[in-house]
Design an enzyme around this catalytic site. Structure first.
Site, PDB file in Angstrom:
ATOM      1  N   THR A   1       6.293   0.584   2.053  1.00  0.00           N
ATOM      2  CA  THR A   1       7.293   1.372   2.770  1.00  0.00           C
ATOM      3  C   THR A   1       6.551   2.315   3.700  1.00  0.00           C
ATOM      4  OG1 THR A   1       8.817   1.293   0.897  1.00  0.00           O
ATOM      5  CG2 THR A   1       9.187   3.035   2.522  1.00  0.00           C
TER       6      THR A   1
ATOM      7  N   LEU B   1       0.834  -1.204   0.000  1.00  0.00           N
ATOM      8  CA  LEU B   1       0.000   0.000   0.000  1.00  0.00           C
ATOM      9  C   LEU B   1       0.871   1.257   0.000  1.00  0.00           C
ATOM     10  CD1 LEU B   1      -2.478  -1.369   2.678  1.00  0.00           C
ATOM     11  CD2 LEU B   1      -2.895  -1.169   0.219  1.00  0.00           C
ATOM     12  N   PRO B   2       0.255   2.417  -0.288  1.00  0.00           N
ATOM     13  CA  PRO B   2       1.061   3.637  -0.437  1.00  0.00           C
ATOM     14  C   PRO B   2       1.824   4.073   0.825  1.00  0.00           C
ATOM     15  CG  PRO B   2      -1.112   3.943  -1.434  1.00  0.00           C
ATOM     16  CD  PRO B   2      -1.157   2.638  -0.701  1.00  0.00           C
TER      17      PRO B   2
ATOM     18  N   LYS C   1       8.990  11.054  -0.347  1.00  0.00           N
ATOM     19  CA  LYS C   1       8.237  10.328   0.694  1.00  0.00           C
ATOM     20  C   LYS C   1       9.207   9.619   1.637  1.00  0.00           C
ATOM     21  CE  LYS C   1       5.797   6.106   1.525  1.00  0.00           C
ATOM     22  NZ  LYS C   1       5.465   4.793   1.038  1.00  0.00           N
TER      23      LYS C   1
ATOM     24  N   LYS D   1      15.155   0.155   5.411  1.00  0.00           N
ATOM     25  CA  LYS D   1      14.680   0.810   4.180  1.00  0.00           C
ATOM     26  C   LYS D   1      14.864   2.336   4.272  1.00  0.00           C
ATOM     27  CE  LYS D   1      12.213   1.384   0.372  1.00  0.00           C
ATOM     28  NZ  LYS D   1      12.701   1.024  -0.938  1.00  0.00           N
TER      29      LYS D   1
HETATM   30  P1  NAD Z   1       0.865   2.587  -6.080  1.00  0.00           P
HETATM   31  O1  NAD Z   1       0.231   3.854  -5.639  1.00  0.00           O
HETATM   32  O2  NAD Z   1       1.094   2.336  -7.526  1.00  0.00           O
HETATM   33  O3  NAD Z   1       0.021   1.343  -5.517  1.00  0.00           O
HETATM   34  C1  NAD Z   1      -0.668   1.323  -4.298  1.00  0.00           C
HETATM   35  C2  NAD Z   1      -2.009   0.635  -4.544  1.00  0.00           C
HETATM   36  O4  NAD Z   1      -2.695   0.456  -3.311  1.00  0.00           O
HETATM   37  C3  NAD Z   1      -2.930   1.448  -5.456  1.00  0.00           C
HETATM   38  O5  NAD Z   1      -3.287   0.649  -6.579  1.00  0.00           O
HETATM   39  C4  NAD Z   1      -4.158   1.746  -4.568  1.00  0.00           C
HETATM   40  O6  NAD Z   1      -5.359   1.759  -5.271  1.00  0.00           O
HETATM   41  C5  NAD Z   1      -4.085   0.591  -3.580  1.00  0.00           C
HETATM   42  N1  NAD Z   1      -4.779   0.820  -2.316  1.00  0.00           N
HETATM   43  C6  NAD Z   1      -4.680   1.867  -1.465  1.00  0.00           C
HETATM   44  N2  NAD Z   1      -5.469   1.669  -0.385  1.00  0.00           N
HETATM   45  C7  NAD Z   1      -6.085   0.478  -0.567  1.00  0.00           C
HETATM   46  C8  NAD Z   1      -7.030  -0.284   0.185  1.00  0.00           C
HETATM   47  N3  NAD Z   1      -7.503   0.142   1.351  1.00  0.00           N
HETATM   48  N4  NAD Z   1      -7.447  -1.465  -0.308  1.00  0.00           N
HETATM   49  C9  NAD Z   1      -6.989  -1.919  -1.493  1.00  0.00           C
HETATM   50  N5  NAD Z   1      -6.092  -1.252  -2.259  1.00  0.00           N
HETATM   51  C10 NAD Z   1      -5.646  -0.074  -1.782  1.00  0.00           C
HETATM   52  O7  NAD Z   1       2.236   2.500  -5.268  1.00  0.00           O
HETATM   53  P2  NAD Z   1       3.502   1.548  -5.600  1.00  0.00           P
HETATM   54  O8  NAD Z   1       4.468   2.301  -6.449  1.00  0.00           O
HETATM   55  O9  NAD Z   1       3.019   0.208  -6.000  1.00  0.00           O
HETATM   56  O10 NAD Z   1       4.180   1.483  -4.144  1.00  0.00           O
HETATM   57  C11 NAD Z   1       3.630   0.689  -3.111  1.00  0.00           C
HETATM   58  C12 NAD Z   1       4.555   0.766  -1.910  1.00  0.00           C
HETATM   59  O11 NAD Z   1       5.850   0.297  -2.288  1.00  0.00           O
HETATM   60  C13 NAD Z   1       4.737   2.193  -1.374  1.00  0.00           C
HETATM   61  O12 NAD Z   1       4.795   2.137   0.025  1.00  0.00           O
HETATM   62  C14 NAD Z   1       6.082   2.614  -1.979  1.00  0.00           C
HETATM   63  O13 NAD Z   1       6.754   3.571  -1.192  1.00  0.00           O
HETATM   64  C15 NAD Z   1       6.825   1.281  -2.005  1.00  0.00           C
HETATM   65  N6  NAD Z   1       7.885   1.175  -3.021  1.00  0.00           N
HETATM   66  C16 NAD Z   1       7.678   1.624  -4.291  1.00  0.00           C
HETATM   67  C17 NAD Z   1       8.692   1.498  -5.246  1.00  0.00           C
HETATM   68  C18 NAD Z   1       8.486   1.965  -6.662  1.00  0.00           C
HETATM   69  O14 NAD Z   1       9.479   2.051  -7.413  1.00  0.00           O
HETATM   70  N7  NAD Z   1       7.271   2.250  -7.087  1.00  0.00           N
HETATM   71  C19 NAD Z   1       9.930   0.911  -4.893  1.00  0.00           C
HETATM   72  C20 NAD Z   1      10.097   0.428  -3.594  1.00  0.00           C
HETATM   73  C21 NAD Z   1       9.058   0.570  -2.662  1.00  0.00           C
END
Ligand code: NAD
Length: 297
Positions: A97, A66-67, A247, A172
């Site tokens: 994260t 999740l975000p 973030k 992290k």
């Molecule tokens: P994203 O915003 O693409 O995905 C998050 C998803 O969670 C969204 O599709 C959203 O609709 C869903 N969501 C939110 N609340 C919800 C709920 N209550 N029920 C169901 N679904 C829900 O974000 P991301 O890029 O996939 O990143 C996810 C996590 O991974 C974050 O914490 C980010 O910091 C971490 N991260 C991201 C990256 C990257 O390169 N994108 C790399 C390492 C870590």
């Protein structure tokens, strides 16, 4: 394989991670607020249910991606949340994260209800998520860490037990703060060399064999044209966005305040990425901070 996995949060990272679990033969029920993302998991053989908590009630393993902290807290701790819905013995793995304090809070609530919970944030970005080559930094009991291996190994290639609950998130935060600082330092050094008429390629090559060497210089060079494969040479598209770095640096600053720890460079880095984002670069790769330190290439 018999384990019943529920995967919640099928965004840029979660969808390819869940797809890899499906490819590995697990039964995966996927859930997201965005229906199109769920459809993409179903297309490759995943399942879904209208009521995500009804699926959680049948799960052996719940994985979330999740975000931010508030999403994780409300999903797990809410009245009809994961802790209230899961059956005894379900293994809980949060890969988002989030703040180490939030991870500790949710893990403690899980433990009070008899669940094992891991914080398992990742490094490796969307390419690593797709290729199944993520690095996992995991906090929680050794037993839960061992129990999670069959699933984490299908999504990553380096899986580390960092210590007790919250430790994965601590690693992290420390790693990404260092990465953000290194990117700015590397950009500054290359800019200074260029201001003296140096070819950035020659400068980078020599520094890569000298004591200033680091990953941002050698693998992810911020100067356009130095490294064909780096986002800098592709208009800073793709890669790891400025807003995601912002973030993570925000988590570092929050954590430093909570632990009374001095992070002068981390705090400065957060401010620089914040200004860069406000100037419209939020969606560009974080190496575009190079452009803040001189004329765009
Ligand atoms: P994203 O915003 O693409 O995905 C998050 C998803 O969670 C969204 O599709 C959203 O609709 C869903 N969501 C939110 N609340 C919800 C709920 N209550 N029920 C169901 N679904 C829900 O974000 P991301 O890029 O996939 O990143 C996810 C996590 O991974 C974050 O914490 C980010 O910091 C971490 N991260 C991201 C990256 C990257 O390169 N994108 C790399 C390492 C870590």
């Amino acid at each position: 394989m018999s384990a019943n996995i529920v995967f919640i949060g099928l965004g840029n990272m979660g969808l390819p991670m869940a797809q890899n679990l499906v490819k590995a033969g697990f039964s995966v029920s996927g859930h997201d607020l965005v229906k199109a993302s769920v459809d993409k998991l179903v297309e490759v053989g995943g399942k879904t249910e209208a009521d995500s908590m009804a699926a959680v009630a049948k799960a052996d393993v719940v994985i979330t991606m999740l975000p931010a902290s508030r999403h994780v807290e409300s999903l797990y701790l809410g009245e009809a949340g994961v802790l209230a819905s899961a059956k005894p013995g379900t293994l809980l793995i949060d890969c988002s994260t989030i703040a180490p304090e939030a991870a500790r809070k949710v893990a403690a609530a899980a433990k009070a209800r008899g669940f094992e919970m891991l914080d398992a944030p990742v490094s490796g970005g969307t390419n690593g998520a797709t290729a199944g080559t993520l690095t996992f930094m995991v906090g929680g009991s050794k037993e839960a860490f061992e129990a999670a291996q069959p699933y984490l190994q299908k999504m990553g290639k380096a899986i580390y037990h960092a210590g007790e609950s919250g430790s994965g998130q601590t690693v992290k935060v420390c790693n990404n703060m260092l990465l953000g600082i290194l990117m700015i330092g590397t950009s500054e050094a290359i800019r200074l060399g260029m201001a003296n008429g140096m070819d950035p390629k020659v400068l980078s090559e020599i520094m890569s064999k000298s004591s200033g060497r680091n990953w941002t210089l050698e693998v992810y060079n911020p100067c356009p044209g130095v490294m064909e494969t780096a986002p800098a040479s592709k208009g800073y598209a793709g890669g790891f966005g400025v807003d995601l770095m912002l973030k993570d640096l925000g988590l570092a600053v929050e954590n430093a305040l909570a632990t009374n720890c001095a992070i002068p460079l981390g705090a400065t880095a957060r401010n620089l990425y914040d200004i860069h984002s406000m100037n419209g670069a939020g969606k560009l790769d974080f190496s575009s901070i190079f452009n803040m330190l001189g004329k765009a290439q």
